[in-house]
Design an enzyme around this catalytic site. Structure first.
Site, mmCIF file in Angstrom:
data_model
loop_
_atom_site.group_PDB
_atom_site.id
_atom_site.type_symbol
_atom_site.label_atom_id
_atom_site.label_comp_id
_atom_site.label_asym_id
_atom_site.label_seq_id
_atom_site.Cartn_x
_atom_site.Cartn_y
_atom_site.Cartn_z
ATOM 1 N N THR A 409 -6.587 9.214 0.164
ATOM 2 C CA THR A 409 -7.234 9.078 -0.572
ATOM 3 C C THR A 409 -8.151 9.827 -0.955
ATOM 4 O OG1 THR A 409 -7.286 6.720 0.986
ATOM 5 C CG2 THR A 409 -9.370 7.060 -0.305
ATOM 6 N N THR A 427 -8.274 5.733 -3.622
ATOM 7 C CA THR A 427 -6.881 5.407 -3.178
ATOM 8 C C THR A 427 -5.413 4.907 -4.001
ATOM 9 O OG1 THR A 427 -5.203 5.388 -1.413
ATOM 10 C CG2 THR A 427 -6.617 3.727 -1.803
ATOM 11 N N GLU A 429 -3.029 5.580 -1.903
ATOM 12 C CA GLU A 429 -2.065 4.979 -0.471
ATOM 13 C C GLU A 429 -2.046 6.242 -0.193
ATOM 14 O OE1 GLU A 429 -1.418 4.203 2.027
ATOM 15 O OE2 GLU A 429 0.120 2.556 2.662
ATOM 16 N N ASP A 449 0.075 -1.207 3.015
ATOM 17 C CA ASP A 449 -1.575 -1.347 4.039
ATOM 18 C C ASP A 449 -1.222 -2.652 4.498
ATOM 19 O OD1 ASP A 449 -2.476 0.859 4.157
ATOM 20 O OD2 ASP A 449 -4.073 0.755 2.424
#
Length: 589
Positions: A409, A427, A429, A449
């Site tokens: 991020t 972001t 990831e 996520d």
């Protein structure tokens, strides 16, 4: 009545904590998340000096990106204009962390309206996504390496829709102008930075993707050296199209078709479709707000868990005299880590996309509830692992989340000459996202996520389970701190779930310990994610380990490569700070 509720909450929380040392409740045996690892490798530190400016300030993770935002502010642009220009350059020069193949959360203070707005451009699950996406044939979560670097990990990118929505609300300069710094750099080239080189050298998965390898590595397979001038004409072409046609150029037409083809053409193909891209919408949401020692703090609401967890930590700490505990003392680390245990325990059960599940935000931030939770902190003994509280009496209906969650991020903050303020975390990831490279940018792997299991062992559904169109829970915590309705501090950080501790540490540093923003950012990182008490490797905190262990803390010495960036607004103007653990720059005028 309020006192009765408070007393009942204390008794319930104490009983739950006591249960942990005896026979644990069934829901306490739910699958644990994978071992906490850093989303991005550490790459050393470099001392940073506090920067002051009278009128405007821009802070981001790379000097070239900061300069692009500063250019817009110098031209009279708004903080949104500056953030867009900065983000597009970050995509180019810090591609491991964010970009148009990912998403973001933006928190915006409007000086004219005197209010906070938030913009949610979080990625979404494709319409074809199933809850068992990351389970093997036996119903067990796949190893992270198998889940992350393939087409199945790619969610629908949201960033450009979010930037476009924010620009329509609060942009001043023409949309196309904001793309010019990134287009120029993509065409003329930029020097590979030490951090980018280090991450390229250390990443074993990126060279296995042919398109990414052709861009990021030399013909002999070695990572481009520091100082190598890297050009990205494909990205320049992508940006030109979006500059001319708006975000539609990305979500429809040739670019969209190339994105879908790249996802479907992977050895482990995904299910992202043209309809998923065409149907994506960014959202405005009401901010979530909390209080701490007379300040109001506002940030991104769910699906972000970050601000809620930070505000819970602060609410639990408010009953303790943190200003009397010196930074880096055993007491400060103890209380801070115990508050983290309590906040992370709640986070793992309750927070997910509010369009799909009820998130008890108001109850989780109720002052009486937080005082009751904070009362569980003992002055001389760690609780080791906290159990979640029960803010609405519905705990047993939920299962514990076990998201893989290693989001790589970036964070940026800005204040313009009109007094508008912006905090944005962005972001793709994990480091270099899914590693799928198309049209000059990387696609996210945001699907990891979500919780890899959709039920706990007792059959209860996990709030953060995968569902079509759903946004995965995030730890991103862009926050604006206000006093008497006006911003006095902007802060946020990358770092996966550790973002929560990084941001809370910095707020305590400024509000409790009276530090300037640069000194607060540079403080050694610490805290607990309801597992070990983590102390930043190579800092003075390492010496505290024996004393903390005598108090029952399970201690872990670890690299803690945050990327905290912040601005404080005081009587002397603006002060900006950049994290010494990255390559950021604060600049103003």
């Amino acid at each position: 009545m309020r006192a009765c509720r408070h007393a009942a909450a204390v008794l319930l929380a104490a009983a739950m904590t006591a249960a942990l040392s005896g026979m644990p409740a069934a829901w306490a045996r739910a699958p644990q998340a994978v071992e906490d690892r850093n989303p991005e490798a550490a790459s050393g530190t470099q001392a940073r000096e506090l920067v002051r400016a009278p009128h405007y300030m821009m802070v981001s993770a790379n000097p070239l990106a900061t300069q692009a935002g500063q250019e817009m502010l110098r031209r009279g642009g708004s903080v949104v204009d500056a953030a867009i220009a900065t983000q597009l350059v970050l995509n180019l020069v810090e591609p491991q962390s964010s970009g148009i193949g990912g998403g973001a959360f933006m928190v915006l203070y409007s000086a004219k309206a005197g209010r906070i707005q938030t913009f949610d451009s979080r990625e979404t699950a494709p319409a074809a996504a199933r809850p068992d996406r990351f389970l093997d044939a036996q119903g067990k979560p796949l190893p992270f390496a198998q889940a992350v670097n393939n087409g199945m990990s790619v969610g629908v990118p949201g960033l450009l829709r979010g930037l476009e929505l924010a620009h329509k609300n609060a942009g001043v300069l023409p949309w196309a102008d904001l793309f010019q710094p990134a287009i120029r750099l993509a065409e003329t080239g930029f020097a590979v930075s030490p951090r980018l080189h280090a991450l390229l050298a250390g990443n074993k998965a990126l060279p296995k993707q042919a398109a990414a390898a052709a861009y990021f590595y030399a013909p002999d397979g070695s990572p481009w050296p520091v100082g190598h001038v890297l050009k990205n004409p494909e990205f320049a072409g992508t940006l030109r199209a979006v500059a001319r046609q708006g975000a539609d150029a990305f979500y429809q037409g040739d670019i969209a078709r190339d994105i879908v083809a790249a996802v479907h053409g992977h050895a482990t193909p995904g299910d992202l479709s043209l309809a998923d891209l065409a149907n994506y919408r960014a959202k405005t949401r009401d901010p979530v707000c909390g209080a701490y020692r007379g300040y109001q703090l506002c940030g991104m609401a769910p699906p972000s868990s970050g601000p809620i967890a930070v505000f819970q930590m602060l609410g639990e700490l408010e009953q303790f005299p943190m200003s009397r505990f010196a930074p880096g003392s055993v007491e400060s680390v103890h209380y801070f880590s115990e508050a983290g245990r309590l906040a992370f325990a709640d986070r793992d059960f309750y927070v997910a996309d509010p369009d799909f599940v009820h998130v008890p935000v108001r109850a989780m931030l109720d002052p009486a509830y937080l005082r009751a939770r904070g009362a569980l902190i003992q002055p001389d003994r760690s609780m080791k692992v906290a159990l979640p509280g029960d803010p609405e009496g519905k705990l047993l209906s939920l299962g514990r989340d076990n998201a893989l969650e290693l989001p790589s991020t970036s964070h940026l903050v800005a204040v313009d000459a009109q007094g508008n303020a912006l905090s944005m975390t962005t972001t793709i990831e994990s480091e270099f996202g899914s590693k799928i490279f198309v049209r000059g940018f990387l696609l996210n792997n945001e699907m990891t996520d979500f919780s890899s299991s959709f039920k706990d062992p007792e059959g209860r559904l996990v709030a953060n389970r995968i569902e079509p169109g759903k946004r995965p829970r995030s730890a991103m915590a862009p926050i604006i701190v206000l006093r008497d309705g006006k911003p006095v501090m902007l802060v946020g950080s990358p770092g996966g779930s550790a973002i929560i501790n990084y941001v809370a540490k910095t707020i305590v540093g400024v509000l409790d310990w009276g530090l300037d923003i640069q000194t607060a950012i540079a403080l050694p990182n610490m805290g607990s994610r309801n597992k070990e008490t983590e102390l930043e490797k190579g800092t003075a905190l390492e010496a505290l380990a024996p004393a903390l262990e005598r108090m029952g803390h399970p201690v872990r010495i670890t690299e803690f490569p945050s990327g905290i960036h912040g601005i404080v607004i005081d009587g002397n103007g603006l002060q900006g700070g950049a994290d010494p653990r990255r390559e950021g720059l604060a600049a103003g005028g």
